[in-house]
Design an enzyme around this catalytic site. Structure first.
Site, PDB file in Angstrom:
ATOM      1  N   THR A  11      60.185  51.875  75.913  1.00  0.00           N
ATOM      2  CA  THR A  11      59.957  53.324  75.664  1.00  0.00           C
ATOM      3  C   THR A  11      58.519  53.611  75.462  1.00  0.00           C
ATOM      4  OG1 THR A  11      60.321  52.893  73.047  1.00  0.00           O
ATOM      5  CG2 THR A  11      62.258  53.776  74.219  1.00  0.00           C
ATOM      6  N   GLN A  13      54.379  53.454  76.800  1.00  0.00           N
ATOM      7  CA  GLN A  13      53.695  53.763  77.837  1.00  0.00           C
ATOM      8  C   GLN A  13      53.824  52.760  79.093  1.00  0.00           C
ATOM      9  OE1 GLN A  13      48.984  54.888  79.129  1.00  0.00           O
ATOM     10  NE2 GLN A  13      49.238  52.661  78.528  1.00  0.00           N
ATOM     11  N   LEU A  58      61.597  43.329  67.129  1.00  0.00           N
ATOM     12  CA  LEU A  58      60.950  42.120  67.279  1.00  0.00           C
ATOM     13  C   LEU A  58      61.158  41.417  66.079  1.00  0.00           C
ATOM     14  CD1 LEU A  58      57.849  42.376  69.628  1.00  0.00           C
ATOM     15  CD2 LEU A  58      59.947  41.071  70.028  1.00  0.00           C
ATOM     16  N   THR A 126      45.531  40.836  75.233  1.00  0.00           N
ATOM     17  CA  THR A 126      44.803  42.131  75.159  1.00  0.00           C
ATOM     18  C   THR A 126      43.354  41.582  75.236  1.00  0.00           C
ATOM     19  OG1 THR A 126      43.841  43.867  73.697  1.00  0.00           O
ATOM     20  CG2 THR A 126      45.196  42.184  72.664  1.00  0.00           C
ATOM     21  N   GLU A 128      41.231  42.846  73.001  1.00  0.00           N
ATOM     22  CA  GLU A 128      40.879  42.932  71.768  1.00  0.00           C
ATOM     23  C   GLU A 128      40.494  41.746  71.346  1.00  0.00           C
ATOM     24  OE1 GLU A 128      40.363  45.557  69.173  1.00  0.00           O
ATOM     25  OE2 GLU A 128      39.895  46.495  71.179  1.00  0.00           O
ATOM     26  N   TYR A 150      45.451  43.524  64.252  1.00  0.00           N
ATOM     27  CA  TYR A 150      46.012  43.551  65.540  1.00  0.00           C
ATOM     28  C   TYR A 150      45.755  42.219  66.557  1.00  0.00           C
ATOM     29  CZ  TYR A 150      47.012  45.181  70.278  1.00  0.00           C
ATOM     30  OH  TYR A 150      47.199  45.305  71.735  1.00  0.00           O
ATOM     31  N   LYS A 154      47.578  39.303  67.992  1.00  0.00           N
ATOM     32  CA  LYS A 154      47.885  38.832  69.356  1.00  0.00           C
ATOM     33  C   LYS A 154      47.262  37.705  69.908  1.00  0.00           C
ATOM     34  CE  LYS A 154      49.714  42.775  71.188  1.00  0.00           C
ATOM     35  NZ  LYS A 154      50.898  42.745  72.307  1.00  0.00           N
TER      36      LYS A 154
END
Ligand code: NDP
Ligand code: GDR
Length: 357
Positions: A11, A13, A58, A126, A128, A150, A154
């Site tokens: 759902t 992007q 998840l 990512t 990041e 975040y 990751k």
């Protein structure tokens, strides 16, 4: 044989663009959606009848295991995540659960279903991870230095994917993707916030834009190009981690200037604490304000990716330039306000300047 794919985060992007791509390649597409008190399928409503949706999360191991065992996917794209960097400072533990341990749960679901030698696994890693950058531009070998809960979550996900590849011979890989945007981008990310608010200002429905760190530099591409890369990686002979980026970098300030130029509105920058707000009656200039509310406790100041390995080994190249991306987003948001983008905006895209490729 028709292939079956399972997309977590369908759902979102990227999930919506990837589902479209896989359907166009005749995959049987399954997706995991979360229960919500209001509809959360706007991005996939146009393909709703063509995909198979399963409720899941998840953070729920048994639910992941039962979906994977039932679907028996050839390819899994793990795109689900609490994906907002600033929100991760407010929900660090949940972000670790969903973005970090969530990846482990999905890998374990594949392994315990006995699919570890057949199912291919893509992990949404990512830029990041580079955080406090150690090298410019950043490539696959650049050391990580995450700067948010975040990014730390990751980072766990990145390494657990590498470990399952090495320990169990799984076809599992990380796509280290730099920022990618589109008209479907969530409204709290900076590109969409700017294009949306600039359109409202052009329509006379808003009179100012309030932002955080406008000096931050990002490598922005189009989500459509990037989901193509995700799919291409899983079609390779061997599982290898790759960077996807455009290799061009702009500031948030550049983004704002370009958007206002496309709607032919002059702007003036205002610092925090200035009492005047909104459109200046005399000059007609729009005020762009800076507010600490949008600053992060630790910021990633500069990101610039080097996608040459993906280009050389996989043949991936971005097709959409920064200006074309901003044009598409502005056109979409102006249309939502019932207005066309001025014809001069197309000239801005063609013009050779610092925003051109
Ligand atoms: P979005 O935020 O648009 O989408 C995230 C998706 O994950 C949504 O479908 C969301 O569901 C779902 N989700 C969130 N938490 C859970 C959970 N606990 N269990 C199941 N589903 C969950 O992200 P993007 O599409 O932009 O990004 C896709 C992935 O790529 C993310 O993992 C992101 O971290 C990563 N990434 C993104 C980049 C970018 O620039 N866009 C760059 C690099 C990596 P719901 O709709 O219900 O909220
Ligand atoms: P980012 O994207 O943190 O790079 O993560 P975001 O668009 O949120 O921020 C980009 C930069 O803009 C600065 N900024 C603002 N950001 C937001 N959201 N709102 C503001 O008002 C604002 N003003 C300035 C930020 O400080 C930052 O420097 C995105 C997400 O998609 C992640 O999931 C993904 O992993 C990375 O991109 C690559």
């Amino acid at each position: 044989m028709r292939k079956t794919a399972l997309i977590t985060g369908i759902t979102g992007q990227d999930g919506s663009y990837l589902a479209e791509l896989l359907l166009s390649k005749d995959y049987e597409v399954h997706g995991i959606i979360r229960r919500s008190s209001s509809f959360n399928t706007a991005r996939i409503d146009h393909i709703f009848d063509k995909v198979h949706l399963h409720y899941g999360d998840l953070v729920d191991s048994s639910n992941m295991a039962s979906i994977v065992a039932r679907v028996k996917p050839d390819e899994v794209f793990n795109l689900a995540a609490q994906s907002h960097v600033k929100v991760s400072f407010e929900e660090p533990e949940y972000t670790a659960q969903a973005d970090g341990v969530g990846t482990l749960r999905l890998l374990e679901a594949i392994r315990t279903a006995g699919l570890e030698k057949t199912t291919r696994f893509y992990q949404a890693s990512t830029s990041e991870l580079y955080g406090m950058v150690q090298e410019i531009p950043q490539k696959e070998s650049t050391p990580f230095y995450p700067r948010s809960p975040y990014a730390v979550a990751k980072m766990y996900a990145y390494w657990i994917v590498v470990n399952y590849r090495e320990a169990y011979g799984m076809f599992a890989l990380n796509g280290i993707l730099f920022n990618h945007e589109s008209p479907r981008r969530g409204g709290t990310f900076v590109t969409k916030k700017v294009t949306h608010d600039v359109a409202l200002i052009a329509a006379g429905k808003k009179d100012k834009l309030i932002l955080g760190n406008i000096d931050s530099l990002r490598d922005w591409g189009h989500a459509r190009d990037y989901v193509k890369g995700m799919w291409m990686f899983l079609q390779q002979e061997k599982p290898v981690d790759y960077v996807l980026a455009t290799g061009k970098q702009y500031s948030v300030r550049d983004l704002v200037s370009l958007c206002f130029e496309m709607v032919e509105k002059p702007i003036t920058w205002r610092g925090e604490g200035l009492s005047e707000e909104g459109i200046d009656e005399k000059s007609g200039q729009v005020k762009v304000q800076i507010s600490p509310r949008y600053f992060r406790p630790t910021e990633v100041d500069t990101l610039l990716g080097d996608p040459s390995k993906a280009k050389k080994e996989v043949g991936w190249e971005p097709e959409c330039s920064f200006k074309e991306l901003v044009f598409e987003m502005m056109e979409y948001d102006m249309k939502s306000c019932g207005l066309p983008l001025p014809s001069s905006a197309a000239e801005v895209v063609k013009r050779q300047d610092k925003w051109s490729w």
